[in-house]
Design a protein around this motif. Structure first.
Motif, PDB file in Angstrom:
ATOM      1  N   ILE A   1       5.338  -7.421  30.320  1.00 25.05           N
ATOM      2  CA  ILE A   1       4.517  -7.881  29.191  1.00 25.05           C
ATOM      3  C   ILE A   1       4.638  -9.392  29.046  1.00 25.05           C
ATOM      4  O   ILE A   1       3.640 -10.110  28.895  1.00 25.05           O
ATOM      5  N   ARG A   2       5.861  -9.877  29.094  1.00 21.84           N
ATOM      6  CA  ARG A   2       6.095 -11.309  28.911  1.00 21.84           C
ATOM      7  C   ARG A   2       5.439 -12.126  30.032  1.00 21.84           C
ATOM      8  O   ARG A   2       4.835 -13.169  29.776  1.00 21.84           O
ATOM      9  N   GLU A   3       5.553 -11.663  31.269  1.00 24.74           N
ATOM     10  CA  GLU A   3       4.948 -12.382  32.398  1.00 24.74           C
ATOM     11  C   GLU A   3       3.427 -12.435  32.270  1.00 24.74           C
ATOM     12  O   GLU A   3       2.797 -13.405  32.697  1.00 24.74           O
ATOM     13  N   ARG A   4       2.855 -11.392  31.670  1.00 25.53           N
ATOM     14  CA  ARG A   4       1.400 -11.385  31.481  1.00 25.53           C
ATOM     15  C   ARG A   4       0.982 -12.362  30.386  1.00 25.53           C
ATOM     16  O   ARG A   4      -0.127 -12.930  30.424  1.00 25.53           O
ATOM     17  N   LEU A   5       1.869 -12.567  29.406  1.00 25.35           N
ATOM     18  CA  LEU A   5       1.536 -13.444  28.291  1.00 25.35           C
ATOM     19  C   LEU A   5       1.847 -14.912  28.568  1.00 25.35           C
ATOM     20  O   LEU A   5       1.270 -15.796  27.922  1.00 25.35           O
ATOM     21  N   LEU A   6       2.739 -15.175  29.501  1.00 29.88           N
ATOM     22  CA  LEU A   6       3.184 -16.555  29.746  1.00 29.88           C
ATOM     23  C   LEU A   6       2.050 -17.534  30.052  1.00 29.88           C
ATOM     24  O   LEU A   6       2.067 -18.665  29.557  1.00 29.88           O
ATOM     25  N   PRO A   7       1.052 -17.170  30.863  1.00 32.23           N
ATOM     26  CA  PRO A   7       0.001 -18.164  31.179  1.00 32.23           C
ATOM     27  C   PRO A   7      -0.951 -18.451  30.024  1.00 32.23           C
ATOM     28  O   PRO A   7      -1.741 -19.389  30.112  1.00 32.23           O
ATOM     29  N   LEU A   8      -0.892 -17.651  28.958  1.00 34.71           N
ATOM     30  CA  LEU A   8      -1.855 -17.816  27.879  1.00 34.71           C
ATOM     31  C   LEU A   8      -1.529 -19.035  27.029  1.00 34.71           C
ATOM     32  O   LEU A   8      -0.381 -19.461  26.928  1.00 34.71           O
ATOM     33  N   SER A   9      -2.570 -19.573  26.410  1.00 34.85           N
ATOM     34  CA  SER A   9      -2.420 -20.675  25.461  1.00 34.85           C
ATOM     35  C   SER A   9      -3.383 -20.411  24.310  1.00 34.85           C
ATOM     36  O   SER A   9      -4.598 -20.533  24.460  1.00 34.85           O
ATOM     37  N   LEU A  10      -2.816 -20.007  23.155  1.00 32.08           N
ATOM     38  CA  LEU A  10      -3.629 -19.532  22.051  1.00 32.08           C
ATOM     39  C   LEU A  10      -3.700 -20.550  20.916  1.00 32.08           C
ATOM     40  O   LEU A  10      -2.816 -21.398  20.770  1.00 32.08           O
ATOM     41  N   LYS A  11      -4.745 -20.416  20.145  1.00 28.47           N
ATOM     42  CA  LYS A  11      -4.886 -21.226  18.945  1.00 28.47           C
ATOM     43  C   LYS A  11      -3.794 -20.853  17.951  1.00 28.47           C
ATOM     44  O   LYS A  11      -3.430 -19.681  17.813  1.00 28.47           O
ATOM     45  N   ASP A  12      -3.265 -21.841  17.273  1.00 30.79           N
ATOM     46  CA  ASP A  12      -2.186 -21.612  16.316  1.00 30.79           C
ATOM     47  C   ASP A  12      -2.652 -20.670  15.200  1.00 30.79           C
ATOM     48  O   ASP A  12      -3.766 -20.769  14.707  1.00 30.79           O
ATOM     49  N   GLY A  13      -1.776 -19.732  14.853  1.00 28.76           N
ATOM     50  CA  GLY A  13      -2.086 -18.773  13.805  1.00 28.76           C
ATOM     51  C   GLY A  13      -0.917 -17.833  13.609  1.00 28.76           C
ATOM     52  O   GLY A  13       0.050 -17.834  14.392  1.00 28.76           O
ATOM     53  N   VAL A  14      -0.999 -17.006  12.585  1.00 31.49           N
ATOM     54  CA  VAL A  14       0.107 -16.093  12.273  1.00 31.49           C
ATOM     55  C   VAL A  14       0.352 -15.131  13.428  1.00 31.49           C
ATOM     56  O   VAL A  14       1.499 -14.911  13.838  1.00 31.49           O
TER      57      VAL A  14
ATOM     58  N   ALA B   1      -0.418 -15.418  16.618  1.00 29.11           N
ATOM     59  CA  ALA B   1       0.102 -16.110  17.799  1.00 29.11           C
ATOM     60  C   ALA B   1       1.583 -16.443  17.628  1.00 29.11           C
ATOM     61  O   ALA B   1       2.376 -16.321  18.568  1.00 29.11           O
ATOM     62  N   ARG B   2       1.964 -16.851  16.425  1.00 27.70           N
ATOM     63  CA  ARG B   2       3.372 -17.177  16.183  1.00 27.70           C
ATOM     64  C   ARG B   2       4.259 -15.930  16.265  1.00 27.70           C
ATOM     65  O   ARG B   2       5.370 -15.979  16.800  1.00 27.70           O
ATOM     66  N   ARG B   3       3.753 -14.828  15.720  1.00 26.63           N
ATOM     67  CA  ARG B   3       4.515 -13.578  15.797  1.00 26.63           C
ATOM     68  C   ARG B   3       4.696 -13.145  17.247  1.00 26.63           C
ATOM     69  O   ARG B   3       5.774 -12.695  17.639  1.00 26.63           O
TER      70      ARG B   3
END
Length: 284
Positions: A241-254, A256-258
């Motif tokens: 799961i973490r490896e799949r999420l690592l390349p992402l870059s999301l807009k700041d928000g609740v 995304a922070r969670r």
């Protein structure tokens, strides 16, 4: 135009062969063999079919002749004329609305091989031992993960002592709770995770990754006699799961922070807010 096509048996004449327009007796008396090529009945820029065929089907004379190019094939199901497996399947399949669980399974964030296992599970097609033992009497229905009960999708998800801590950890991390039956859970998740929020996307990713690695562990025990403990399986799930999420870059928000906190992601996971146009760049 298909100059080299057999004139009698291919669908060149208004999507049908010449033999479908005439009786066998008419074709025999016309002198046109069914395997005769169309080029044999072309003369300059006109057709040169026998007069008795023209009298029976005058529209033959009004079919335009293409240029003298080389024959080429056009794949009609495809909009480009080139072969496409996707367009071919769509042409063969009966029209139907997407299944309610379509986005739950076939979403862009989940890992492809994980989607396949989830797809089979949603269709109740995973070869669990409960179904195998019904088809083959010599197979014993015995869960290889907990060793205490029969194996079924409901057992793996909701009552297996081996997978229970894994599901509990993921539910606490993602913030969702399963139902008491597999089909009920899929129905619930299909409706509650339908929006394209990052939280729902991660829930789908976590569901497919969990099922995949639990299924791999189950198969490893059956076919290779190799077993791992719960912590190892959970680590494999969280790493994928973490490896799949690592390349992402999301807009700041609740959300995304969670997600960043839950999966221990770097600061690059959240994009910094855009700099106002009149603000000077930061000096190093």
């Amino acid at each position: 135009m298909g100059r080299e096509l057999p004139s009698g048996i291919t669908n060149w004449l208004e999507d049908s062969p010449l033999c479908s327009r005439f009786s066998h007796a008419q074709i025999d008396t016309s002198g046109i063999p069914l395997n005769a090529r169309l080029i044999g009945y072309m003369s300059a820029h006109t057709w040169n079919f026998p007069s008795n065929i023209i009298s029976l089907l005058p529209s033959l004379q009004h079919i335009p002749l293409a240029g003298s190019g080389i024959d080429s094939f056009t794949w009609r199901p495809s909009s480009t004329g080139k072969y496409s497996l996707k367009h071919t399947i769509e042409a063969l399949a009966l029209p139907a609305p997407p299944a309610p669980w379509y986005q739950l399974v076939w979403n862009s964030l989940s890992i492809p091989r994980h989607r396949v296992i989830l797809w089979l599970a949603v269709l109740n097609k995973l070869p669990t031992l409960d179904s195998q033992s019904m088809a083959y009497k010599h197979i014993l229905n015995h869960c290889t993960l907990c060793l205490f009960s029969g194996e079924s999708l409901n057992h793996i998800f909701f009552s297996c002592s081996f997978t229970a801590p894994i599901w509990s950890h993921l539910q606490n991390t993602c913030g969702f709770y399963t139902r008491s039956q597999w089909n009920d859970f899929i129905f619930w998740a299909s409706h509650h995770w339908s929006s394209k929020s990052i939280a729902n996307a991660i829930n789908k990713l976590a569901l497919s990754a969990s099922l995949y690695h639990i299924w791999v562990e189950r198969n490893s025990r059956i076919f290779q006699d190799i077993s791992s403990n719960q912590n190892t399986v959970l680590l494999k799930i969280t790493n994928s799961i973490r490896e799949r999420l690592l390349p992402l870059s999301l807009k700041d928000g609740v959300a995304a922070r969670r997600a960043r906190q839950a999966w221990d992601l770097p600061s690059s996971f959240i994009r910094p807010p855009p700099r106002p146009p009149d603000e000077p760049p930061l000096q190093p």
